[in-house]
Design a protein around this motif. Structure first.
Motif, PDB file in Angstrom:
ATOM      1  N   ARG A  41      51.973 123.635  36.647  1.00 28.50           N
ATOM      2  CA  ARG A  41      52.159 124.890  35.908  1.00 28.50           C
ATOM      3  C   ARG A  41      53.476 125.583  36.263  1.00 28.50           C
ATOM      4  O   ARG A  41      53.660 126.758  35.927  1.00 28.50           O
ATOM      5  N   ASN A  42      54.335 124.859  36.951  1.00 27.00           N
ATOM      6  CA  ASN A  42      55.614 125.473  37.359  1.00 27.00           C
ATOM      7  C   ASN A  42      56.544 125.511  36.144  1.00 27.00           C
ATOM      8  O   ASN A  42      57.022 124.481  35.669  1.00 27.00           O
ATOM      9  N   VAL A  43      56.816 126.722  35.639  1.00 29.25           N
ATOM     10  CA  VAL A  43      57.657 126.876  34.449  1.00 29.25           C
ATOM     11  C   VAL A  43      59.128 126.724  34.777  1.00 29.25           C
ATOM     12  O   VAL A  43      59.960 126.600  33.857  1.00 29.25           O
ATOM     13  N   LYS A  44      59.478 126.728  36.076  1.00 30.61           N
ATOM     14  CA  LYS A  44      60.883 126.575  36.461  1.00 30.61           C
ATOM     15  C   LYS A  44      61.295 125.103  36.551  1.00 30.61           C
ATOM     16  O   LYS A  44      62.480 124.821  36.748  1.00 30.61           O
ATOM     17  N   LEU A  45      60.347 124.201  36.470  1.00 30.30           N
ATOM     18  CA  LEU A  45      60.638 122.772  36.544  1.00 30.30           C
ATOM     19  C   LEU A  45      60.583 122.165  35.154  1.00 30.30           C
ATOM     20  O   LEU A  45      59.730 122.528  34.318  1.00 30.30           O
ATOM     21  N   SER A  46      61.469 121.251  34.905  1.00 34.13           N
ATOM     22  CA  SER A  46      61.473 120.526  33.648  1.00 34.13           C
ATOM     23  C   SER A  46      60.381 119.461  33.667  1.00 34.13           C
ATOM     24  O   SER A  46      59.924 119.033  34.737  1.00 34.13           O
ATOM     25  N   PRO A  47      59.921 119.027  32.467  1.00 34.95           N
ATOM     26  CA  PRO A  47      58.935 117.932  32.447  1.00 34.95           C
ATOM     27  C   PRO A  47      59.439 116.686  33.167  1.00 34.95           C
ATOM     28  O   PRO A  47      58.653 115.943  33.772  1.00 34.95           O
ATOM     29  N   ASN A  48      60.744 116.462  33.132  1.00 35.62           N
ATOM     30  CA  ASN A  48      61.309 115.311  33.848  1.00 35.62           C
ATOM     31  C   ASN A  48      61.076 115.433  35.346  1.00 35.62           C
ATOM     32  O   ASN A  48      60.666 114.483  36.008  1.00 35.62           O
ATOM     33  N   ALA A  49      61.301 116.611  35.917  1.00 31.12           N
ATOM     34  CA  ALA A  49      61.110 116.822  37.363  1.00 31.12           C
ATOM     35  C   ALA A  49      59.642 116.722  37.738  1.00 31.12           C
ATOM     36  O   ALA A  49      59.278 116.164  38.785  1.00 31.12           O
ATOM     37  N   ILE A  50      58.768 117.290  36.892  1.00 31.95           N
ATOM     38  CA  ILE A  50      57.335 117.224  37.197  1.00 31.95           C
ATOM     39  C   ILE A  50      56.861 115.772  37.198  1.00 31.95           C
ATOM     40  O   ILE A  50      56.120 115.330  38.086  1.00 31.95           O
ATOM     41  N   GLY A  51      57.290 114.998  36.199  1.00 30.23           N
ATOM     42  CA  GLY A  51      56.891 113.597  36.168  1.00 30.23           C
ATOM     43  C   GLY A  51      57.418 112.811  37.353  1.00 30.23           C
ATOM     44  O   GLY A  51      56.713 111.967  37.924  1.00 30.23           O
ATOM     45  N   LEU A  52      58.686 113.078  37.749  1.00 31.49           N
ATOM     46  CA  LEU A  52      59.234 112.390  38.925  1.00 31.49           C
ATOM     47  C   LEU A  52      58.460 112.750  40.186  1.00 31.49           C
ATOM     48  O   LEU A  52      58.201 111.907  41.037  1.00 31.49           O
ATOM     49  N   SER A  53      58.062 114.013  40.328  1.00 34.25           N
ATOM     50  CA  SER A  53      57.318 114.429  41.521  1.00 34.25           C
ATOM     51  C   SER A  53      55.970 113.727  41.598  1.00 34.25           C
ATOM     52  O   SER A  53      55.550 113.282  42.668  1.00 34.25           O
ATOM     53  N   VAL A  54      55.281 113.626  40.445  1.00 32.75           N
ATOM     54  CA  VAL A  54      53.983 112.929  40.457  1.00 32.75           C
ATOM     55  C   VAL A  54      54.170 111.472  40.848  1.00 32.75           C
ATOM     56  O   VAL A  54      53.399 110.907  41.628  1.00 32.75           O
ATOM     57  N   HIS A  55      55.221 110.824  40.319  1.00 32.12           N
ATOM     58  CA  HIS A  55      55.457 109.420  40.661  1.00 32.12           C
ATOM     59  C   HIS A  55      55.821 109.262  42.139  1.00 32.12           C
ATOM     60  O   HIS A  55      55.323 108.353  42.811  1.00 32.12           O
ATOM     61  N   ILE A  56      56.679 110.150  42.640  1.00 32.78           N
ATOM     62  CA  ILE A  56      57.110 110.036  44.040  1.00 32.78           C
ATOM     63  C   ILE A  56      55.929 110.252  44.977  1.00 32.78           C
ATOM     64  O   ILE A  56      55.794 109.574  46.008  1.00 32.78           O
ATOM     65  N   GLN A  57      55.033 111.190  44.659  1.00 32.84           N
ATOM     66  CA  GLN A  57      53.870 111.412  45.516  1.00 32.84           C
ATOM     67  C   GLN A  57      52.925 110.209  45.507  1.00 32.84           C
ATOM     68  O   GLN A  57      52.129 110.035  46.424  1.00 32.84           O
ATOM     69  N   ASN A  58      53.023 109.382  44.490  1.00 33.23           N
ATOM     70  CA  ASN A  58      52.165 108.202  44.385  1.00 33.23           C
ATOM     71  C   ASN A  58      52.766 106.978  45.056  1.00 33.23           C
ATOM     72  O   ASN A  58      52.101 105.951  45.192  1.00 33.23           O
ATOM     73  N   VAL A  59      54.048 107.063  45.491  1.00 31.86           N
ATOM     74  CA  VAL A  59      54.683 105.934  46.166  1.00 31.86           C
ATOM     75  C   VAL A  59      54.156 105.848  47.595  1.00 31.86           C
ATOM     76  O   VAL A  59      54.099 106.862  48.298  1.00 31.86           O
ATOM     77  N   PRO A  60      53.741 104.675  48.076  1.00 25.19           N
ATOM     78  CA  PRO A  60      53.239 104.579  49.458  1.00 25.19           C
ATOM     79  C   PRO A  60      54.336 104.865  50.473  1.00 25.19           C
ATOM     80  O   PRO A  60      55.528 104.731  50.186  1.00 25.19           O
ATOM     81  N   GLU A  61      53.915 105.274  51.657  1.00 27.89           N
ATOM     82  CA  GLU A  61      54.871 105.618  52.707  1.00 27.89           C
ATOM     83  C   GLU A  61      55.714 104.395  53.073  1.00 27.89           C
ATOM     84  O   GLU A  61      55.198 103.297  53.249  1.00 27.89           O
TER      85      GLU A  61
END
Length: 312
Positions: free
Chosen positions: A26-46
């Protein structure tokens, strides 16, 4: 009643899912591109690689350019979802480690640092040390002081994925060696003759080989017969005839089958061994009859001559 809008058809995930905070979606300051990248990065294993090039290779088919990915990563850094730190290993090599924060307010606002500690996913020792350094980092927007490179403990920050092992069914199982055949137990010891003359041993061998004629169950092998011959020879030394030894070894046999007839014979040769005969002096020689030259009486003497009574 208003029609239209989104309807959520949600299923509760029990496995293979990722928890994302509403502060990201729900962060209106982030673009859909940034939100999608964050979800993908959080899903990458350590330990996985996170860079503009690696993300471009991942999303190349979707038409995303490197510039779009770099812009989205800068947005995430500005809002505290990403941070980077330079580390140095034991060999002096430098590397950049990217830290993904799924709760960026933990590091952005000083007031949030008074919150109770959150439950974290267990991390490796290297990641734990890096996260400890970020606890003291200044809020976003302030100029961070220069930090010397961090030397992590003995292991590199990025670990290659473990090799995938083939299924157990595809690996040929080694053949189990066949167990060696059990060796037969040694026969009990038998008495030994005092004077093992050749003629005595030959007679004893004949007695052992002839036991099967008295009872077919007393058939023994050649090796067992050599072992039993010495015991039979010790019996023959005790003034026993071959017939007497055969009778002593074959009488009162059990009615059931004999599994080891040689062991039974060896037991009888030892357990029933007769004693040695008592010592007796040899009898005096018997001389022929002779006529006395003086009294003409008969007497026994080795040669003709006078009898003991007429001997001067």
């Amino acid at each position: 009643m208003r029609f239209g809008g989104v309807i959520h058809d949600n299923v509760r995930h029990a496995r293979d899912f990722l928890m994302v905070g509403n502060h990201l979606g729900r962060n209106v300051k982030l673009s859909p591109n940034a939100i999608g990248l964050s979800v993908h990065i959080q899903n990458v294993p350590e330990g996985g690689e996170i860079s503009v090039q690696s993300l471009y290779e991942r999303f190349r088919e979707s038409g995303t350019s490197k510039a779009t990915i770099a812009k989205g990563m800068r947005e995430l850094e500005e809002h505290g979802y990403l941070s980077r730190i330079v580390v140095q290993d034991d060999e002096g090599q430098f590397a950049t480690v990217t830290i993904s924060h799924n709760y960026p307010a933990r590091y952005r606002k000083p007031a949030d640092r008074e919150l109770p500690p959150l439950r974290r996913t267990p991390a490796s020792p290297v990641a734990a040390e890096i996260l400890a350094l970020l606890q003291d980092a200044p809020p976003t927007g302030a100029e961070p002081p220069p930090r010397p490179p961090v030397r992590p403990p003995s292991q590199p920050p990025v670990r290659p994925p473990a090799p995938v092992r083939p299924p157990a069914a595809a690996v040929p199982q080694p053949r189990r060696p066949r167990p060696a055949p059990a060796r037969p137990r040694a026969l009990p010891p038998v008495p030994q003759p005092l004077f093992p003359a050749r003629a005595l041993l030959e007679t004893a061998w004949t007695v052992v080989a002839g036991l099967r004629r008295e009872d077919p169950r007393l058939l023994v092998s050649e090796a067992d017969a050599e072992h039993l011959t010495s015991g039979v020879a010790a019996w023959l030394e005790r003034d026993l005839t071959p017939e007497a030894v055969t009778l002593a070894l074959t009488r009162d046999l059990p009615p059931e089958p004999l599994h080891r007839p040689a062991a039974l014979i060896a037991h009888r040769l030892t357990h029933d061994l007769p004693p040695l005969p008592s010592f007796q002096p040899p009898p005096p020689p018997l001389h022929p009859l002779q006529n006395c030259d003086g009294c003409d009486r008969a007497h026994r003497a080795p040669q003709p001559g006078p009898c003991p009574a007429c001997t001067p």
